[in-house]
Design an enzyme around this catalytic site. Sequence first.
Site, PDB file in Angstrom:
ATOM      1  N   HIS A   1       7.514  -5.038   7.746  1.00 34.43           N
ATOM      2  CA  HIS A   1       8.675  -4.011   7.108  1.00 34.43           C
ATOM      3  C   HIS A   1       9.784  -3.963   8.276  1.00 34.43           C
ATOM      4  O   HIS A   1       9.343  -3.402   9.286  1.00 34.43           O
ATOM      5  CB  HIS A   1       8.099  -2.796   6.899  1.00 34.43           C
ATOM      6  CG  HIS A   1       9.263  -1.732   6.230  1.00 34.43           C
ATOM      7  ND1 HIS A   1       8.905  -0.572   5.758  1.00 34.43           N
ATOM      8  CD2 HIS A   1      10.424  -1.832   6.263  1.00 34.43           C
ATOM      9  CE1 HIS A   1       9.656  -0.094   5.266  1.00 34.43           C
ATOM     10  NE2 HIS A   1      10.774  -0.967   5.491  1.00 34.43           N
TER      11      HIS A   1
ATOM     12  N   GLY B   1      11.075  -5.235   2.463  1.00 36.24           N
ATOM     13  CA  GLY B   1      12.207  -4.533   2.646  1.00 36.24           C
ATOM     14  C   GLY B   1      13.615  -5.007   2.016  1.00 36.24           C
ATOM     15  O   GLY B   1      13.508  -6.351   1.852  1.00 36.24           O
ATOM     16  N   ASN B   2      14.359  -4.254   1.731  1.00 36.36           N
ATOM     17  CA  ASN B   2      15.752  -4.507   1.069  1.00 36.36           C
ATOM     18  C   ASN B   2      15.532  -5.163  -0.398  1.00 36.36           C
ATOM     19  O   ASN B   2      16.135  -6.201  -0.895  1.00 36.36           O
ATOM     20  CB  ASN B   2      16.561  -5.759   1.848  1.00 36.36           C
ATOM     21  CG  ASN B   2      16.985  -4.987   3.184  1.00 36.36           C
ATOM     22  OD1 ASN B   2      16.729  -3.918   3.433  1.00 36.36           O
ATOM     23  ND2 ASN B   2      17.565  -5.773   3.840  1.00 36.36           N
TER      24      ASN B   2
ATOM     25  N   GLN C   1      -6.613  -1.692   2.899  1.00 37.43           N
ATOM     26  CA  GLN C   1      -5.861  -1.334   4.101  1.00 37.43           C
ATOM     27  C   GLN C   1      -6.554  -0.170   4.814  1.00 37.43           C
ATOM     28  O   GLN C   1      -6.772   0.822   4.352  1.00 37.43           O
ATOM     29  CB  GLN C   1      -4.570  -1.067   3.851  1.00 37.43           C
ATOM     30  CG  GLN C   1      -3.721  -0.985   5.316  1.00 37.43           C
ATOM     31  CD  GLN C   1      -2.376  -0.899   4.884  1.00 37.43           C
ATOM     32  OE1 GLN C   1      -1.764   0.122   4.753  1.00 37.43           O
ATOM     33  NE2 GLN C   1      -1.671  -2.020   5.139  1.00 37.43           N
TER      34      GLN C   1
ATOM     35  N   CYS D   1       2.876   2.203   9.270  1.00 38.26           N
ATOM     36  CA  CYS D   1       2.934   3.849   8.662  1.00 38.26           C
ATOM     37  C   CYS D   1       3.625   4.842   9.629  1.00 38.26           C
ATOM     38  O   CYS D   1       3.228   4.758  10.574  1.00 38.26           O
ATOM     39  CB  CYS D   1       1.414   4.424   8.349  1.00 38.26           C
ATOM     40  SG  CYS D   1       1.548   5.704   7.647  1.00 38.26           S
TER      41      CYS D   1
ATOM     42  N   PRO E   1       0.935  -1.368  -0.019  1.00 36.12           N
ATOM     43  CA  PRO E   1       0.043   0.026   0.094  1.00 36.12           C
ATOM     44  C   PRO E   1       0.731   1.196  -0.047  1.00 36.12           C
ATOM     45  O   PRO E   1       1.829   1.222   0.818  1.00 36.12           O
ATOM     46  CB  PRO E   1      -0.855   0.035   1.336  1.00 36.12           C
ATOM     47  CG  PRO E   1       0.116  -0.908   2.161  1.00 36.12           C
ATOM     48  CD  PRO E   1       0.662  -1.783   1.359  1.00 36.12           C
TER      49      PRO E   1
END
Length: 354
Positions: free
Chosen positions: A172, A206-207, A69, A103, A13
């Site tokens: 995350h 992530g990454n 979401q 968030c 999102p």
Amino acid sequence: MTVTDHLSTIAAPMVNQSDLPFRRLVRRYGTSLAYTQMLLPERLLSDQDYLEFHLRDLGSESDRPVVVQLCGNDPQLVVEAGKKVQGACDAIGVWALDLNLGCPQEAARDAHYGAYLLGQKDWPLVESIVSAMSHSFTVPVSTKIRLCQPVSATLDFAQRLEAAGSAWLALHARTVSARRRRQGAADLEQVKRLKENLTIPVVSNGNVRTWEDVENNRAYTEADGIMVGEILLANPCLFANETPDPVLISLEYLELCREHPGAATLQTVQTHVRHFVDHRCGRRPWFNKFRVALNNCRTVDDIDHLLRLKVQRWRGLEPLAPDAQGSDESTETSDYEDGRDGPEDAMSALSLLE
């Protein structure tokens, strides 16, 4: 099949960027599941225009499966808002509702939602929200979180969310920071730890900058899915292990916008096109001129005209006819035709990496 059968490659999102045309675009190129942007429960309940805008074509045959979401810190409010969305999509197909606990933006901090509910003092409140959602909806409820402080507490929190009814969990693997959302590398060891200790599916976020990163992330964490956000804005074909021609992918997106008029604001459309072109051409001498011209466009057709004529000319290529959707020949010769642009494009891509 259920929504958990579609967790392999996920479009995260993104505020004002998870519009229907973009969701359809990334689905064409290997995305198995897409999220809407984070929606505000109080506006879904009190602002009819907001509700209708975000329900427009939601869950249509070409937009499945999709996860809506929500955010918030009031169980009753979140549930009431979720029922508004669920009622509009109940007969459509596979989709789900997700509670955002990741968030990091300042608005989330000020209103005390998102990643600012990760503190242990708020865990009972979060558990009550997830439990209320899971017992109130006929669709699955999932959660998206960041690392807790201390990081070692993340597993405990995740297990509590699982017990409260979360059908899957996306991590995350960074701590929250409103000003530096991607500070440092994500701690994929924590994703691996969740996967080893939870019974519900775990998604790693992530990454990821390239398809190789997707493969390496999955191999290391053994996560059930890989979620990617801003890198997809630059390269919506990431999950297909492709790097598209910036003009042709922009035109493809514009065509989807025409198929769903009003599903994305003009500003959203402009932002997507800027990302696409920046990914390959951000270091070209003409890029700033392109940004000014793009901002001056007033319609999708204006953007189309800019891409087909001016951008092609700036790239040293033949204009594309108004009814042309591009050809294999134009794609092959586009950015590397004279051998001068390869290094520039590589540097442009690096400039967008998380």
